[in-house]
Design a protein around this motif. Structure first.
Motif, short mmCIF file in Angstrom:
data_model
loop_
_atom_site.label_atom_id
_atom_site.label_comp_id
_atom_site.label_asym_id
_atom_site.label_seq_id
_atom_site.Cartn_x
_atom_site.Cartn_y
_atom_site.Cartn_z
N SER A 34 0.80 -1.22 0.00
CA SER A 34 0.00 0.00 0.00
C SER A 34 0.84 1.27 0.00
N GLY A 35 2.17 1.14 -0.03
CA GLY A 35 3.06 2.30 -0.06
C GLY A 35 3.71 2.47 -1.42
N ASN A 36 4.77 3.24 -1.46
CA ASN A 36 5.48 3.52 -2.72
C ASN A 36 6.75 2.69 -2.91
N ILE A 37 7.06 1.81 -1.97
CA ILE A 37 8.26 0.99 -2.09
C ILE A 37 7.95 -0.24 -2.93
N ASP A 38 8.84 -0.51 -3.88
CA ASP A 38 8.71 -1.68 -4.74
C ASP A 38 9.14 -2.91 -3.92
N ALA A 39 8.19 -3.78 -3.60
CA ALA A 39 8.48 -4.95 -2.76
C ALA A 39 9.43 -5.92 -3.42
N THR A 40 9.63 -5.82 -4.73
CA THR A 40 10.56 -6.72 -5.43
C THR A 40 11.96 -6.13 -5.51
N LYS A 41 12.13 -4.89 -5.00
CA LYS A 41 13.45 -4.24 -5.00
C LYS A 41 13.63 -3.50 -3.68
N SER A 42 13.58 -4.28 -2.60
CA SER A 42 13.61 -3.67 -1.27
C SER A 42 14.58 -4.42 -0.36
N VAL A 43 14.72 -3.86 0.83
CA VAL A 43 15.41 -4.55 1.92
C VAL A 43 14.37 -5.45 2.56
N ASN A 44 14.67 -6.71 2.71
CA ASN A 44 13.71 -7.66 3.26
C ASN A 44 13.74 -7.66 4.78
N ARG A 45 13.39 -6.53 5.34
CA ARG A 45 13.25 -6.32 6.78
C ARG A 45 12.66 -4.94 6.98
N TYR A 46 12.11 -4.72 8.17
CA TYR A 46 11.69 -3.38 8.55
C TYR A 46 12.03 -3.15 10.01
N TRP A 47 12.06 -1.89 10.40
CA TRP A 47 12.45 -1.48 11.74
C TRP A 47 11.28 -0.77 12.38
N THR A 48 11.18 -0.87 13.72
CA THR A 48 10.11 -0.19 14.45
C THR A 48 10.73 0.67 15.55
N LEU A 49 10.30 1.93 15.60
CA LEU A 49 10.70 2.85 16.66
C LEU A 49 9.43 3.34 17.35
N THR A 50 9.41 3.24 18.70
CA THR A 50 8.26 3.63 19.49
C THR A 50 8.68 4.64 20.55
N ASN A 51 8.04 5.80 20.55
CA ASN A 51 8.34 6.89 21.47
C ASN A 51 7.52 6.75 22.74
N SER A 52 8.17 7.00 23.87
CA SER A 52 7.48 7.02 25.15
C SER A 52 7.91 8.28 25.91
N GLY A 53 7.21 9.38 25.63
CA GLY A 53 7.41 10.60 26.40
C GLY A 53 8.41 11.61 25.88
N ILE A 54 9.15 11.31 24.82
CA ILE A 54 10.15 12.25 24.32
C ILE A 54 9.44 13.38 23.58
N VAL A 55 9.76 14.62 23.95
CA VAL A 55 9.29 15.79 23.21
C VAL A 55 10.51 16.36 22.50
N PHE A 56 10.42 16.47 21.16
CA PHE A 56 11.58 16.83 20.34
C PHE A 56 11.08 17.59 19.12
N ASP A 57 12.02 18.22 18.40
CA ASP A 57 11.61 18.92 17.18
C ASP A 57 11.77 18.05 15.94
N ALA A 58 12.86 17.34 15.80
CA ALA A 58 13.10 16.47 14.63
C ALA A 58 14.27 15.55 14.94
N TYR A 59 14.41 14.52 14.12
CA TYR A 59 15.54 13.61 14.29
C TYR A 59 15.99 13.09 12.93
N ASP A 60 17.24 12.67 12.88
CA ASP A 60 17.80 11.96 11.74
C ASP A 60 18.03 10.52 12.21
N ALA A 61 18.04 9.59 11.27
CA ALA A 61 18.29 8.19 11.65
C ALA A 61 19.03 7.49 10.52
N VAL A 62 19.79 6.47 10.89
CA VAL A 62 20.47 5.61 9.92
C VAL A 62 20.04 4.18 10.22
N PHE A 63 19.49 3.52 9.20
CA PHE A 63 19.04 2.13 9.30
C PHE A 63 20.05 1.26 8.57
#
Length: 181
Positions: A87-116
């Motif tokens: 249902s997204g824009n990622i081509d499932a036949t040309k992807s990384v075969n894994r996904y990551w989950t990040l869950t916030n508990s109480g952090i108030v912030f403006d923005a973040y960068d991440a490396v997967f």
């Protein structure tokens, strides 16, 4: 302190939670499951999550631009394509075969960068990491601004929400023009 010298820690349905003063020293091994770390107030606060599966170390590094209220962040990774990837824009036949989950508990912030991080063996045949996009799923897919792309990692810049993150080629991108001779 959590000292990882040889072998993995499997959490099952539980979460390995470090205290606000806790740290991880890693030589080898990682957490298979959910890892929680505290995020303190301040600018440029970075946390690396030493996570993966039984056979692959695929950490996430999250760097907050500015945190005004401390809290906790939980990270985990799941092998295979995200169950809603179609249902997204990622081509499932040309992807990384894994996904990551990040869950916030109480952090108030403006923005973040991440490396997967991922291992090249998790890529679909013909996938090109140099053009990968990252999308975030939180009930619906959201596009993100990509940062540095490498053969075994893809970054995002200026994100403001958390959820599940999938990586792959953009199936909506226009194909390269054909050349005639």
């Amino acid at each position: 302190s959590l000292i990882l010298t040889n072998g993995n820690i499997s959490t099952g349905a539980n979460t390995l939670a470090l205290a606000s003063t806790g740290k991880v020293d890693r030589t080898n091994g990682h957490v298979v499951g959910k890892l929680q770390k505290n995020v303190a107030t301040g600018a440029g606060v970075a946390r690396t999550f030493e996570i993966g599966t039984a056979s692959n170390y695929v950490p996430i590094t999250v760097t907050f631009a500015n945190v005004s209220t401390a809290g906790n962040l939980v990270a985990s990774t799941t092998p295979g394509d995200h169950p809603n990837i179609a249902s997204g824009n990622i081509d499932a036949t040309k992807s990384v075969n894994r996904y990551w989950t990040l869950t916030n508990s109480g952090i108030v912030f403006d923005a973040y960068d991440a490396v997967f991080n991922f291992v090249p063996g998790e890529l679909d045949p013909g996938a090109s990491p140099g053009v990968f996009i990252v999308e975030r799923y939180s009930g619906a897919w959201s596009g993100l601004t990509e940062g540095t792309r490498a053969s075994s990692s893809t970054g995002i810049l200026g994100a403001t929400g958390f959820g599940d993150f999938a990586i792959g080629e953009d199936e909506t991108a226009a194909p390269a023009p054909a050349f005639e001779l």
